[in-house]
Every structure is written in structure tokens, then in C-alpha cells.
Scaffold this motif. Structure first.
Motif, mmCIF file in Angstrom:
data_model
loop_
_atom_site.group_PDB
_atom_site.id
_atom_site.type_symbol
_atom_site.label_atom_id
_atom_site.label_comp_id
_atom_site.label_asym_id
_atom_site.label_seq_id
_atom_site.Cartn_x
_atom_site.Cartn_y
_atom_site.Cartn_z
ATOM 1 N N ALA A 188 -0.783 -1.495 19.541
ATOM 2 C CA ALA A 188 0.472 -2.346 19.909
ATOM 3 C C ALA A 188 -0.048 -3.317 21.036
ATOM 4 O O ALA A 188 0.352 -4.549 20.806
ATOM 5 N N VAL A 189 -0.547 -2.987 21.993
ATOM 6 C CA VAL A 189 -1.034 -3.910 22.995
ATOM 7 C C VAL A 189 -2.048 -4.908 22.363
ATOM 8 O O VAL A 189 -1.998 -6.204 22.771
ATOM 9 N N ILE A 192 -0.350 -7.746 20.751
ATOM 10 C CA ILE A 192 0.186 -8.760 21.581
ATOM 11 C C ILE A 192 -0.853 -9.742 22.042
ATOM 12 O O ILE A 192 -0.780 -11.062 21.733
ATOM 13 N N ALA A 195 -1.635 -11.884 19.206
ATOM 14 C CA ALA A 195 -0.681 -13.152 18.772
ATOM 15 C C ALA A 195 -1.099 -14.259 19.840
ATOM 16 O O ALA A 195 -1.000 -15.458 19.450
ATOM 17 N N THR A 199 -2.604 -17.972 18.770
ATOM 18 C CA THR A 199 -1.608 -18.881 19.024
ATOM 19 C C THR A 199 -2.387 -20.078 19.879
ATOM 20 O O THR A 199 -2.581 -21.180 19.266
#
Lengths: 407, 472
Positions: A188-189, A192, A195, A199
Motif C-alpha cells: 500500500a505504501v 503511494i 503514484a 507522476t
């Protein structure tokens, strides 16, 4: 189909080295020759600028495959996916290709730090001091900070992908289910961070080529493209692996079907994102936003734009809808190759107009750079994964994946 | 098919390689049917139900009087005034449309992703979706002022050759929302047919037999019935999936196609969709936590279901946070002074309180769901979900009002104040929503019984040994 409680026997398919042997070195030599030829053509035809852009274009293209693979691994762990265990190792191996790509990024950084403004106009000292927009952005768009960011992106991608490959490889020996839980916990971390890194990498390497243009969706755009490129590559790899008997027949029509569905789905997602960006800029018609599209609507680029609309979306949307297409090995393979080419064209369309607003003319330089960077990518993916088996043989969810079938 | 034995006990824990039970306790097919039918067949309804229904109906009546007052007096009864012509009505519209996203996402997208846990919650979520869309549809309808001309929204051939503006996203909204409402309704109803047939077969009164008999469309439960049903379900799921995205995408176009700073940004479409799913799940959880206790469905809508919903809220809430951050970053990066002003004004201007309410409710509060205790404690979850719903309402308020109240011309700036009618209508719309939902709980199958049985261990009626097939 197996029956209740009876595990499906699976033979250890052996390590990658036992299976593909010299592929890594072959890819490296091909890659070196490709880059050399491209470089030679650039020097002889005095087209150095074009070479740099082509290099960046193919770099972003090949990188997108690895980044798509990294995202795939993370999301499979996060969602505790069962179907994908038989192909997950292939994705883990693909992420190894990031290592040579990090090395291949060094020349770009080197030129930038030496004051070159060929790729990045914002590095032009004179312009950066006079153009009010560039003055404003200098705190973000400057060679030092750009380098730091690139180092951070690559460090994260390499660490993260190595962690997942090594942990999964450890499980090949111990079969410890706790390792799956640990990988799930970190996913999960990692997502992030993933992402954020993808980006800002696309802001830095794609959007800032035109330092005056901006779009909030650019990161999602590149992410969508990366996923299409990855699933296409995965389908291609699975096709070759199966045709060589590499996976011992563990990957069957059911897995192909799912890979095909995800390829189809992410291709629609790409179209959705591309359309959202275009429609909003076209509709509001503000010059500082539309100039970027204007460059892609004249001097032959309108043809490339049309190819993307029809070829990247409309044709595969209709062509890949059927269940048969996704389950048939050859048909899925053909569509995967086709979509991979479309992803390449999409990045071509994103990057190359910034250098040659003249005409889109893909040539030997582009081909050389593609073979070159692609070759090194394959080299990294194969060479660094040699000692690992091509299947996560003791993954606790392997049985579920082997027995998986679509409704 | 591989079979995997089930973890006994806490079904939020899952050993890799095993799949946790989705129905806990020692339930059989029969007991699932009995439990789901209980509230609809119970001769004595719990008094709590009537209290809740009473409060909801009172607010529904207040809403009705507000609408009558509005129609007889004019839209001036709202706080909408220059420069903020889009006030609470549009905020409420977008809020309710957003809520209406979870149901179809659960029934269509989670179905395509083979998320079997959706079977426990999909029926109630779909019902909630439809009721939310009803609430959403109300606001643009009465917003036009002369409600008797509401049909002009549709491009009907007419003698005056008067057509709606096809280039306006507001017209696209009419098509998008009505298509979504139609398909969601069909999907909900079609999925309910086998369960309605169960109600019919168990009915003891003549009236119930006739009503549920008509509604179940002659369902016999034959293999042919099921084969057609499954095929139709898959097709509807595939058709509904793009609709989940399209509705809020087009709602975001209402804002984003303009040139107004703070509205015109390319991340709006996916960001609105993520926000809609976020708020939709928050509303589903808010409703289901009390409903599962009230209807005695704790073993069917288990803690695992609630935990999964929390995880989706955490994911979508973080995506929303990402979008806020990107908007801010690009507002700075783009170098457009008006865009920069719009964002600084949001955070530090006269509406700072609304902005920070939005950020704390939408981005910070779901972060509690990183902690397992927060995801598995129902009462705490409801508190967070209510915060999320407040935050998502404020998000639409911030977007709509801050950008309009201070545009390019400082001399025309203003400060929006809602009237009492605005407030009453917002609360009244909740009255409408809860009234419909409570009636649904009483009259229709709250849980998709047939689908839940498909994810239970086979032969639950005979074998005590728990064996579960992870792919149905």
C-alpha cells in the motif's frame, strides 16, 4: 480442473538461465549495435538533436513497460490476487530492466548538467533569466533539482522492485506464507510512492519538454500508457514462453483471458484519460493550453493524432471485445504486438513534436534507439533474473492460480 | 476447481492460500433465506424502525413544503445571487449523484473483478444508488424555476424549433444521469428477480403472493432461467461499467469545460469519479452498519465486508488527496496568476473554513483506516464515514462557490449566504433518501440471497465440513 482438496502437481520449470540461456547477452550486443548505428546516423546526418529526442522517447517507452510491471506486482499483492500468481514472476523479472535504464539515463543528466538545452528548453540560461514563466519555474525546473529527483525516482523503483523479486524468490525456497503477508503490507505504501514518482517523472521528462505547457492529468496519462504497454508485453512474453514450453503449461487460456481483459480495460482507460484532457482544453480554447495540441494538429502530426484515435482506441475496442480473441494465443499475441506499437506511437506523439514541428518522420534513428534501449532493457531483465525460476513455485496462492477459471 | 479450506473464526484474517469465509457462523442456505426475509415477513416490526421512518417522513414533508414554496414564489427563496448563481442546489445535485456511484460500482465493476465479497452488500448498495439518483434528479428539476417546462431539457421536436444547447455539458448531464438511472434500476431489478421469487414462494397472504408474483416475472429457478439470468447479468455489468465512469465525468465537465480558474483543470474527470466512489462507499457503510444490526444480518454482512469497504474508502480518499495536491502543484507550476489566486483564495480566503473542513474530512479522516482497529470497529467506522460525507459535500461547495464568488473582476466579488430554505431542502433531501431506503428494507430483499449462497461452501445444508470454492 482439479477436484476438491487435491493439489495440482506442478513441476519446477527451472531457472531463467536454464531456459533462455544466452538471450541476455544477445540482447545486450543487439542493443549496443542499435544505439551505435543510431548515433552514427545522427553524427553523419548532423541530426544530433533528433537523436537525443529519439533517445528520450524510446527511454520513456521502455521504462513504461517496467513501471507497468511494478504497478502490476504491487496491486496483485495489495488485493491478494489469486489468478495472477503464475505470471507474476515474469512481471518481477521485467522490473529488473529498470537497472540498465537508470544507467542509460546518466547521459541525459550529464548533458543537462553541462548546460545543454537541446532536450529541455528551460535549461537555456538566457531564456531562464528573461522569460517570466521560466523565471517563475526555475525553483523546480533546474538541472540540480531535476537530477536529485531522477535519482530518487530510480532509487525507489529499483529498491521496490528488487524487494518484491527477492522476497518472492526467497519464498521459492521456504514457501513461508508470512512472506506473502509482508509483501502485502508494504504494497500500500509502495503504491503511494509509486503514484508520486511516476507522476513527477512524467512532469519532468515529458511535460517539461514544453516548459510553458501544463496539465494536471499528465501523470495519469503516462500511467495509463504504462499499463497498456505492460499488459501487451506480458501477453507477448507469455506467448513466447508457452510456445517454448517454458512455463510447463501453467499459463492457460484462463490466464490469457484475464490478461486480455486487463489489456482491453486499460486501453479504454487510456482513451478516457486522453479524451478528458483533449476535450477540456479544446472546449475552453485558452491559447496557452491549446498551443501544445496545435503543434500536434499540423504539419503531418494530425495524421499521427488520427492514428491514435482510430488505431489506439477504436480498432482495438471493437477488435478485442470478443472472448475468443482474448483466449486464443495467436490472436491475443497479435493484438498485444499491435497495442505495443500504438503505445510507442503515443509516446512518439507526446515527445517528438517538441523537436520537429516539421513533420513526423520516424526513421533509422528511432529504430536504432528502440533496438538499443530495448536491448539493454531485455539484457537487464534477463541477466539480473537468471538465477530465479520462471514460476513462483512455492507461492501459497499458486494452487488457486493453477486452478483458476473464468465463469 | 481448486478448493480451499476456510479459516475458522475471525474472517478478517486470511492466511495466504486460504480464503476467509464470507458468511460466518453456522449458517445454511435455509438460515440465510430466513434471516434475509425476516424483516419483510416479521409480523412485529422493531419500534426503532418506526422512529427512523417517522423522522425521515417528517423531513420529507418539510422538503415537499419547501418545494411548493419555491415553485409558488420563485428561485429567489434560495441564496443564489450574483455572482454565485450556482449555489446549494447544484452542490446538492453533485453530492447526491456522487453518492449514487457505489451501488453500480459494487454490482458491475466488482463483479467483473470477481470480488465475491460484494454479494453481501450489493443489493442494499444498488438500492441506495437509485434513491441517491432520485435525490440528485430533484435539484436540477426544480432549479430551472418554471418546473412545468422541465421537459424542455430533453430535445423534443417542437413547432418553435427550439432546441436545448447540445454543446452544453448540462444537457449531456440530462442524458448521462437518466441513462445511469435507467440502467441502474434495470440492473437492480433484474438481480432481484430470483429473490423476489423466494419472497413469493414464502408469502402467506394473498396480497403478497400477487405482488411478489407479478414482480418475479414467472421465475421458476430452472437451469434455463439461471443460464439466461447469468448471461444477462454479465452483459448488464459490462454495460454499466462505463456508465459508472461516464456520469461523474460529465458532471465534472459541467465545471471543467469553462474557463473559470479552479474549475478548468484536466484531472477533474477521474478525480470526480474517485470522489464519487469515495462518498458512495461512505454512505453505504453509514447505512449498512446500523442496518445489519437492525435486520440481524451480522453473519452475512460481516466485519470483513465492512473492512473491505474501508480499504476502498482509504484508496479513493487518497486518490482524491492526490488530485487536490496536483491541482495545487499545477496551479503554481502553470504560472497563471488567476489560477494561483483561485487556489490561494480557497485555502486562505473567506471560505478557508470550508476548504479545511473538506481537506480534513476527505484526506485526513480516511487515513485512520490504515489502522486495523479502525477498519473493524463498526461504530468508529460510521463516525469516519459521516465525516467523509460531510467532507464530500463541502468539496462540491468549495469548488462551486469559491470560484464563483471571486472571479476575474474584484468589483463583482461577493460572499454567498444560504437561506433557511437552502438548509431545509438539503436536510429534506436526506429525509427523502432515508424514507426510500427504510421502505426498501421493509419491502424488498435487503441482501442478494441467491448470490450470497453462491459464495457459501457447497452443500451447506448437509455437510458440516467447510470447503469453499473461491471462484464461482
Amino acid at each position: 480442473m482439479a477436484h476438491h482438496g487435491q493439489p495440482i502437481p506442478v513441476e519446477n520449470p527451472g531457472t531463467l538461465e536454464q531456459n533462455v540461456g544466452q538471450l541476455g547477452l544477445f540482447a545486450m550486443y543487439t542493443g549496443a549495435i542499435g544505439l551505435l548505428i543510431a548515433g552514427l546516423i545522427a553524427v553523419t546526418s548532423n541530426n544530433w538533436e533528433r537523436f537525443q529526442f529519439s533517445y528520450l522517447h524510446n527511454f520513456c517507452f521502455v521504462l513504461s513497460i517496467s513501471l507497468g510491471a511494478l504497478f502490476f506486482i504491487l496491486i496483485q499483492h495489495l488485493t491478494r490476487a489469486g489468478w495472477s500468481t503464475v505470471v507474476r514472476r515474469l512481471a518481477e523479472m521485467m522490473t529488473n530492466g529498470i537497472v540498465p535504464l537508470a544507467v542509460l539515463f546518466v547521459p541525459i543528466i550529464f548533458l543537462l548538467l553541462n548546460g545543454s538545452d537541446v532536450l529541455f528548453l528551460w535549461n537555456n540560461k538566457e531564456l531562464a533569466a528573461t522569460d517570466p514563466l521560466l523565471v517563475h519555474k526555475q525553483i523546480y525546473l533546474n538541472p540540480m533539482w531535476f537530477t536529485v529527483r531522477a535519482v530518487v525516482y530510480f532509487a525507489f523503483w529499483i529498491l521496490c522492485s528488487r524487494y518484491y523479486l527477492m522476497t518472492s524468490a526467497k519464498q521459492d525456497i521456504t514457501g513461508d506464507p508470512q512472506l506473502s503477508l509482508r509483501m502485502e503490507r508494504y504494497s500500500a505504501v509502495s503504491l503511494i510512492l509509486f503514484a508520486l514518482s511516476i507522476t513527477f517523472a512524467s512532469v519532468d521528462w515529458i511535460m517539461s519538454l514544453d516548459p510553458r505547457w501544463f496539465s494536471t492529468i499528465i501523470g495519469v496519462y503516462y500511467f495509463a500508457n504504462a499499463n497498456v504497454a505492460f499488459y501487451a508485453t506480458l501477453a507477448i512474453v507469455v506467448y513466447f514462453a508457452n510456445s517454448k514450453g517454458l512455463l510447463n503449461g501453467t499459463v492457460n487460456a484462463e490466464h490469457r483471458h484475464d490478461i486480455g481483459k486487463l489489456l482491453f480495460g486499460f486501453n479504454c482507460f487510456w482513451a478516457y484519460i486522453a479524451f478528458s484532457q483533449y476535450l477540456l482544453y479544446w472546449y475552453a480554447n485558452i491559447p496557452e493550453e491549446t498551443m501544445w495540441y496545435m503543434r500536434r494538429q499540423e504539419n503531418g502530426w494530425e495524421l499521427v493524432s488520427m492514428i491514435l484515435i482510430v488505431g489506439h482506441f477504436a480498432i482495438p475496442f471493437l477488435g478485442m471485445m470478443s472472448r475468443t480473441v482474448k483466449r486464443n494465443p495467436t490472436q491475443l499475441f497479435c493484438w498485444a504486438v499491435y497495442l505495443l506499437i500504438m503505445c510507442w506511437i503515443d509516446l512518439y506523439w507526446l515527445i517528438i513534436p517538441e523537436v520537429s514541428p516539421g513533420t513526423p518522420a520516424p526513421g533509422l534513428i528511432d529504430l536504432g534507439c528502440l533496438v538499443g534501449i530495448g536491448g539493454f532493457f531485455v539484457f537487464g531483465a534477463v541477466k539480473l533474473s537468471e538465477q530465479f525460476t520462471v514460476l513462483a513455485v512455492k507461492d501459497p496462492r499458486l494452487q488457486e492460480s493453477l486452478a483458476f477459471h473464468n465463469i | 476447481m481448486a478448493s480451499i479450506s476456510i479459516n475458522p473464526g475471525d474472517n478478517t484474517l486470511e492466511t495466504p492460500g486460504q480464503r476467509a469465509a464470507l458468511v460466518t457462523g453456522s449458517n445454511t442456505y435455509q438460515s440465510v433465506t430466513d434471516k434475509v426475509c425476516l424483516l419483510a415477513e416479521k409480523p412485529r416490526i422493531p419500534p426503532m424502525y418506526f422512529v427512523a421512518l417517522g423522522i425521515s417522513v417528517i423531513w420529507l414533508i418539510i422538503l415537499k413544503f419547501c418545494i411548493i414554496y419555491l415553485l409558488t414564489t420563485g428561485v429567489g427563496v434560495w441564496g443564489n445571487m450574483s455572482p454565485v448563481f450556482w449555489g446549494w442546489p447544484i452542490v446538492n445535485f453533485v453530492f447526491w449523484v456522487g453518492i449514487g456511484h457505489a451501488g453500480t460500482l459494487i454490482s458491475a465493476i466488482l463483479f467483473l473483478f470477481r470480488q465475491n465479497w460484494r454479494t453481501g452488500i450489493n443489493r442494499a448498495a444498488e438500492a441506495m444508488t437509485i434513491f441517491a439518483v432520485v435525490c440528485a434528479g430533484l435539484f436540477p428539476g426544480i432549479h430551472i424555476g418554471r418546473v412545468w417546462f422541465a421537459y424542455w431539457l430533453f430535445p423534443l421536436p417542437n413547432t418553435m424549433l427550439l432546441w436545448p444547447q447540445f454543446r452544453s455539458p448540462l444537457l449531456w448531464d440530462v442524458f448521462a444521469v437518466s441513462t445511469y438511472a435507467t440502467v441502474s434500476l434495470l440492473f437492480w431489478y433484474m438481480g432481484m428477480i430470483p429473490d423476489l421469487a423466494t419472497f413469493r414462494d414464502r408469502a402467506t397472504s394473498r396480497v403478497r403472493q400477487i405482488v411478489y408474483g407479478v414482480l418475479s416475472l414467472g421465475w421458476t429457478g430452472s437451469a434455463r432461467n439461471w443460464s439466461r439470468y447469468e448471461k444477462a447479468y454479465l452483459l448488464l455489468a459490462a454495460l454499466a461499467t462505463p456508465l459508472v465512469l461516464s456520469v461523474h465525468t460529465i458532471v465534472s465537465f459541467d465545471f471543467a469545460v469553462s474557463q473559470l480558474p479552479g474549475w478548468h483543470t484536466t484531472i477533474f474527470p477521474p478525480y470526480f469519479v474517485a470522489g464519487a466512489v469515495f462518498s458512495g462507499f461512505a454512505m453505504v457503510a453509514t447505512l449498512l452498519v446500523p442496518a445489519r444490526v437492525l435486520c440481524g444480518l451480522e453473519e452475512i454482512i460481516t466485519i470483513r465486508h465492512l473492512e473491505n469497504m474501508c480499504k476502498i474508502m482509504l484508496a479513493t480518499g487518497t486518490i482524491v488527496g492526490y488530485a487536490y495536491a496536483m491541482e495545487f502543484f499545477i496551479a503554481w507550476y502553470g504560472g497563471n496568476p488567476y489560477e494561483q489566486f483561485a487556489f490561494v483564495n480557497r485555502a486562505f480566503g473567506p471560505y478557508w473554513w470550508a476548504y479545511w473542513t473538506m481537506v480534513s474530512c476527505n484526506v485526513i479522516s480516511p487515513q485512520f483506516f490504515w489502522i486495523k482497529w479502525c477498519r473493524t470497529t463498526p461504530w468508529f467506522m460510521v463516525i469516519i464515514c459521516i465525516f467523509i460525507n460531510i467532507g464530500m459535500w463541502f468539496e462540491r461547495f468549495v469548488i462551486t462557490v469559491t470560484s464563483l464568488s471571486r472571479d476575474f473582476l474584484p468589483s463583482s466579488w461577493g460572499y454567498f449566504k444560504p437561506t433557511m430554505i437552502d438548509v431545509l431542502m438539503l436536510i429534506g433531501s436526506f429525509g427523502l433518501f432515508f424514507t426510500l431506503f427504510l421502505l426498501f428494507c421493509r419491502l424488498l430483499p435487503v441482501v442478494a440471497m441467491a448470490e450470497v449462497k453462491s459464495v457459501m461452501p457447497p452443500h451447506s445444508d448437509e455437510e458440516p465440513e467447510r470447503v469453499y470454492n473461491p471462484v464461482h
